[in-house]
Structures are given as structure tokens and as C-alpha cells.
Design an enzyme around this catalytic site. Sequence first.
Site, PDB file in Angstrom:
ATOM      1  N   SER A  33       0.838  -1.193   0.000  1.00  0.00           N
ATOM      2  CA  SER A  33       0.000   0.000   0.000  1.00  0.00           C
ATOM      3  C   SER A  33       0.881   1.255   0.000  1.00  0.00           C
ATOM      4  CB  SER A  33      -0.853  -0.059   1.259  1.00  0.00           C
ATOM      5  OG  SER A  33      -1.812   0.914   1.203  1.00  0.00           O
ATOM      6  N   CYS A 115      -3.510  -8.009   6.497  1.00  0.00           N
ATOM      7  CA  CYS A 115      -3.148  -6.655   6.917  1.00  0.00           C
ATOM      8  C   CYS A 115      -3.359  -6.481   8.429  1.00  0.00           C
ATOM      9  CB  CYS A 115      -3.973  -5.630   6.151  1.00  0.00           C
ATOM     10  SG  CYS A 115      -3.535  -3.941   6.621  1.00  0.00           S
ATOM     11  N   LYS A 154      -3.941 -13.939   0.473  1.00  0.00           N
ATOM     12  CA  LYS A 154      -2.664 -13.630   1.124  1.00  0.00           C
ATOM     13  C   LYS A 154      -2.944 -13.428   2.613  1.00  0.00           C
ATOM     14  CE  LYS A 154       1.249 -10.394   0.866  1.00  0.00           C
ATOM     15  NZ  LYS A 154       1.068  -9.515   2.021  1.00  0.00           N
ATOM     16  N   ASN A 215       6.363 -15.716   2.017  1.00  0.00           N
ATOM     17  CA  ASN A 215       6.560 -14.267   2.128  1.00  0.00           C
ATOM     18  C   ASN A 215       7.095 -13.930   3.524  1.00  0.00           C
ATOM     19  OD1 ASN A 215       4.523 -11.496   2.848  1.00  0.00           O
ATOM     20  ND2 ASN A 215       6.146 -11.392   1.337  1.00  0.00           N
ATOM     21  N   GLY A 216       7.950 -12.917   3.545  1.00  0.00           N
ATOM     22  CA  GLY A 216       8.543 -12.459   4.806  1.00  0.00           C
ATOM     23  C   GLY A 216      10.047 -12.618   4.779  1.00  0.00           C
ATOM     24  N   ASP A 217      10.752 -11.476   4.856  1.00  0.00           N
ATOM     25  CA  ASP A 217      12.225 -11.467   4.934  1.00  0.00           C
ATOM     26  C   ASP A 217      12.931 -11.994   3.688  1.00  0.00           C
ATOM     27  OD1 ASP A 217      11.838 -10.449   7.459  1.00  0.00           O
ATOM     28  OD2 ASP A 217      12.258 -12.331   8.496  1.00  0.00           O
ATOM     29  N   SER A 239       8.870  -8.155  -0.596  1.00  0.00           N
ATOM     30  CA  SER A 239       8.102  -7.004  -0.112  1.00  0.00           C
ATOM     31  C   SER A 239       9.014  -5.842   0.240  1.00  0.00           C
ATOM     32  CB  SER A 239       7.246  -7.406   1.084  1.00  0.00           C
ATOM     33  OG  SER A 239       6.410  -8.486   0.732  1.00  0.00           O
ATOM     34  N   ARG A 240       9.362  -5.689   1.537  1.00  0.00           N
ATOM     35  CA  ARG A 240      10.139  -4.499   1.922  1.00  0.00           C
ATOM     36  C   ARG A 240      11.500  -4.450   1.254  1.00  0.00           C
ATOM     37  NH1 ARG A 240       9.541  -4.955   8.191  1.00  0.00           N
ATOM     38  NH2 ARG A 240       9.392  -7.120   7.524  1.00  0.00           N
TER      39      ARG A 240
HETATM   40  C1  LIG Z   1       4.446  -0.188   3.436  1.00  0.00           C
HETATM   41  C2  LIG Z   1       3.790  -1.543   3.370  1.00  0.00           C
HETATM   42  C3  LIG Z   1       2.584  -1.689   2.714  1.00  0.00           C
HETATM   43  C4  LIG Z   1       1.964  -2.933   2.629  1.00  0.00           C
HETATM   44  N1  LIG Z   1       0.794  -3.053   1.945  1.00  0.00           N
HETATM   45  C5  LIG Z   1       0.234  -4.281   1.761  1.00  0.00           C
HETATM   46  C6  LIG Z   1      -0.938  -4.454   0.974  1.00  0.00           C
HETATM   47  O1  LIG Z   1      -1.505  -3.498   0.423  1.00  0.00           O
HETATM   48  N2  LIG Z   1      -1.436  -5.709   0.860  1.00  0.00           N
HETATM   49  C7  LIG Z   1      -0.838  -6.794   1.451  1.00  0.00           C
HETATM   50  O2  LIG Z   1      -1.316  -7.921   1.298  1.00  0.00           O
HETATM   51  N3  LIG Z   1       0.267  -6.662   2.189  1.00  0.00           N
HETATM   52  C8  LIG Z   1       0.824  -5.436   2.350  1.00  0.00           C
HETATM   53  N4  LIG Z   1       1.977  -5.320   3.076  1.00  0.00           N
HETATM   54  C9  LIG Z   1       2.637  -6.532   3.600  1.00  0.00           C
HETATM   55  C10 LIG Z   1       3.700  -7.068   2.615  1.00  0.00           C
HETATM   56  O3  LIG Z   1       3.125  -7.391   1.368  1.00  0.00           O
HETATM   57  C11 LIG Z   1       4.427  -8.302   3.174  1.00  0.00           C
HETATM   58  O4  LIG Z   1       3.488  -9.295   3.442  1.00  0.00           O
HETATM   59  C12 LIG Z   1       5.218  -8.007   4.450  1.00  0.00           C
HETATM   60  O5  LIG Z   1       5.903  -6.779   4.343  1.00  0.00           O
HETATM   61  C13 LIG Z   1       6.196  -9.130   4.788  1.00  0.00           C
HETATM   62  O6  LIG Z   1       7.249  -9.249   3.878  1.00  0.00           O
HETATM   63  P1  LIG Z   1       8.723  -8.608   4.174  1.00  0.00           P
HETATM   64  O7  LIG Z   1       9.187  -9.116   5.491  1.00  0.00           O
HETATM   65  O8  LIG Z   1       9.566  -9.112   3.023  1.00  0.00           O
HETATM   66  O9  LIG Z   1       8.549  -7.134   4.127  1.00  0.00           O
HETATM   67  C14 LIG Z   1       2.576  -4.066   3.224  1.00  0.00           C
HETATM   68  C15 LIG Z   1       3.788  -3.906   3.915  1.00  0.00           C
HETATM   69  C16 LIG Z   1       4.397  -2.675   3.999  1.00  0.00           C
HETATM   70  C17 LIG Z   1       5.708  -2.549   4.714  1.00  0.00           C
END
Ligand SMILES: Cc1cc2nc3c(=O)[nH]c(=O)nc-3n(C[C@H](O)[C@H](O)[C@H](O)COP(=O)(O)O)c2cc1C
Length: 344
Positions: A33, A115, A154, A215-217, A239-240
Site C-alpha cells: 500500500s 493486513c 494472502k 513471504n517475509g524477509d 516485499s520491503r
Molecule cells: C508499506 C507496506 C505496505 C503494505 N501493503 C500491503 C498491501 O496493500 N497488501 C498486502 O497484502 N500486504 C501489504 N503489506 C505486507 C507485505 O506485502 C508483506 O506481506 C510483508 O511486508 C512481509 O514481507 P517482508 O518481510 O519481506 O517485508 C505491506 C507492507 C508494507 C511494509
Amino acid sequence: MVTLSSALQTDLSQPLRIGNLAVNSRVLQSPLSGVTDLVFRRLVRRYAPDSMMYTEMVSASELHHMRQLPKLMEIDPHERPISIQLFDCRPDFLAEAAQKAVAEGADTIDINMGCPVNKITKKGGGSSLLRQPELAEEIVRSVVAAVDVPVTVKTRIGWSEQDINAIEFAQRMEAAGAKMLTLHGRTRSQGYNGAADWNWIAKVKAVLSIPVIANGDIVSVESALRCLEVTGADGVMCSRGTLGYPFLVGEIDYFLKTGARLPAPSPVDRLQCAREHLVMLWDYKGDRGIRQARKHMAWYAKDFPGAAELRNQLTLIESVDQGVELLDGAIDRLVAVESNQSLN
Ligand SMILES: Cc1cc2nc3c(=O)[nH]c(=O)nc-3n(C[C@H](O)[C@H](O)[C@H](O)COP(=O)(O)O)c2cc1C
């Protein structure tokens, strides 16, 4: 250096099958988002032409009351495969929203059940559905009945550490007709803190027939490989790790396909990408794009001499010209340093 076992490699060389959709990549760009708008996706797509991308999440209730489709749902006709992600707790609104998303060109509909944000969970959407599995099931059934594209979910591993229900929840989603499950290995209570627990993803993968995406890290080729080894998942979602780094999905995808590494982008490459990102956001969203660009620019400006100062300046930009001037100045300085180094 981590490598994949040969058994896994064979599997991952096949297309990812999401219902009747075949995707030629096992690496996905997550919905984020405020980040994964059409502009950001265009940059990611350049390096990852085959990968599945996701829009930012869209509220089905809000959509129900809108006359026009929001910009959040805009899809470039050339960007495929693409999923529109929806959130809500109302099966009827979600079904209606899914039909609009398909009309807009979505290849799949993804339902957000992960979320953690209070504003969303208080209204019964996002991860709060982990505590209402019957409703979550009804939502999936309702959306599946409304559209002829694959419906995916998700979610997270549970509401809290004391309340991890990933296995039962995932089985319910599959039984309701979901064609793929993306599992973020954190609980709702964790938010984005602590490490993602990939072991839970492995447990879920072991009991589902539909593809499971971990998903995650996932922040590098190494972490993607380790995650695939630990989980046996059908793919990984970044993701991040992509914030200020739209190269990541492509780097991992390239490695999985060829066993070779793409050269890492230099600081100059990254700042040139930032400059392009800024100009495209301005063209696409005007002043709102500039406000949104500040955070993106700050994410790009790291890991080179002078990055902290540039970052501070970029977070304050008021116009595209101001941002471009700052970035061009930084690029010139870095190029001068690089050419001095090659002369010495
Ligand atoms: C800024 C931000 C916005 C996110 N927006 C969404 C979203 O719109 N829909 C969703 O399913 N997850 C959203 N997430 C979660 C990520 O898609 C992901 O599941 C989460 O960050 C874990 O992965 P990571 O550890 O690689 O960051 C968001 C995460 C962040 C940090």
C-alpha cells in the site's frame, strides 16, 4: 553460497500454475500500500518481465460507493500477469469489486487476509479474518462464484503467537476454492517486527495441493534460496526488500532461471532509477506524486558517500525540478568519484 537441491530446482523450472493461469516466474512482487502503483510496477517489470505483480489493496466497501474506479486499480494493458488485491469483510461487496477488477484486466483476484493495521482489522478486514475462518471461507466462495479468473488469498500464520492457525485456515481457503495461498510467516501481533517463521510456511505447504508462496524477509537471492529450501514453497514474494530497490524480483528470478547473478546496480544506477521513478510519479499523479515520491527517494538514497545528506534533502522536495536537481548533482558527484578511482 547457498544453492538449491536438484529436486527443488526441477520443480521450480516449471511455470507456476495458479488455477488455469501459467506464470513463468516463481518470484512475485507483493502488494504494498502506498508503493506498488502503476509507476513502481513498471520499474519492477523492467527487470522481472514474467513475474506476477499486485496492485495496492483496494477496499471493496469504498469501491461499492464510488462512481469511478480509483487510480489504485488502474492497470497498464501491457502489464501481465497482474493481480488486483481487495480487502473487506463483506462477501457481496468483495464479489462485486472482483467483477470490476476483472473488467479492468486483472489476471487474478487476491484477497487480503493479512493486513495488521487497526483501521482495517477493526472493520473486520485484513488479518482479523484469521479469527473468523467461516467468514473468510464464505468470502472466498462468494468471489470464486462471481469471477472466472483464479482467486487467491494472502494471509499470515495467525493472529498471535498463542493463536497460530495457519494450517487449518489454509486448508479452509483451499476447500473454499482459492487457487493459491501466499503466507507471510509472521503473526498479526508481530506486525512487521521480528523474523518471519518460515517453518510454519513449510507446514502449510506440506498439507495443501494449491501453490503456496512464501513471504517475509526475502531480501536477496540468498534469502530467497534459503526460504525455498526451508519451506519447499512454490515461489517467493518480495516485499520491503523492494523499497528503493525495484531490481530485487528480477535478480532472484534471473538466478532461479539461469543459476547466474545479474550484476548488482551501482549507486549511480540506483539514483538514475530514482530519478526516473520521480519523473514518472510526477507525470502520473502530479503534486500528489511528488509527496509520495519523498519516501521512495529516501529509500533509494543509501549505501554511498553522502547518502544521508541527500536522503534528508530528498524527503523535503516540493517539486519535480527540485528533486531532479538534487539527484543529478549526486549522480555527477558519484560519477566523478568513480572516474577518479579508475584513473588512480
Ligand atoms: C508499506 C507496506 C505496505 C503494505 N501493503 C500491503 C498491501 O496493500 N497488501 C498486502 O497484502 N500486504 C501489504 N503489506 C505486507 C507485505 O506485502 C508483506 O506481506 C510483508 O511486508 C512481509 O514481507 P517482508 O518481510 O519481506 O517485508 C505491506 C507492507 C508494507 C511494509
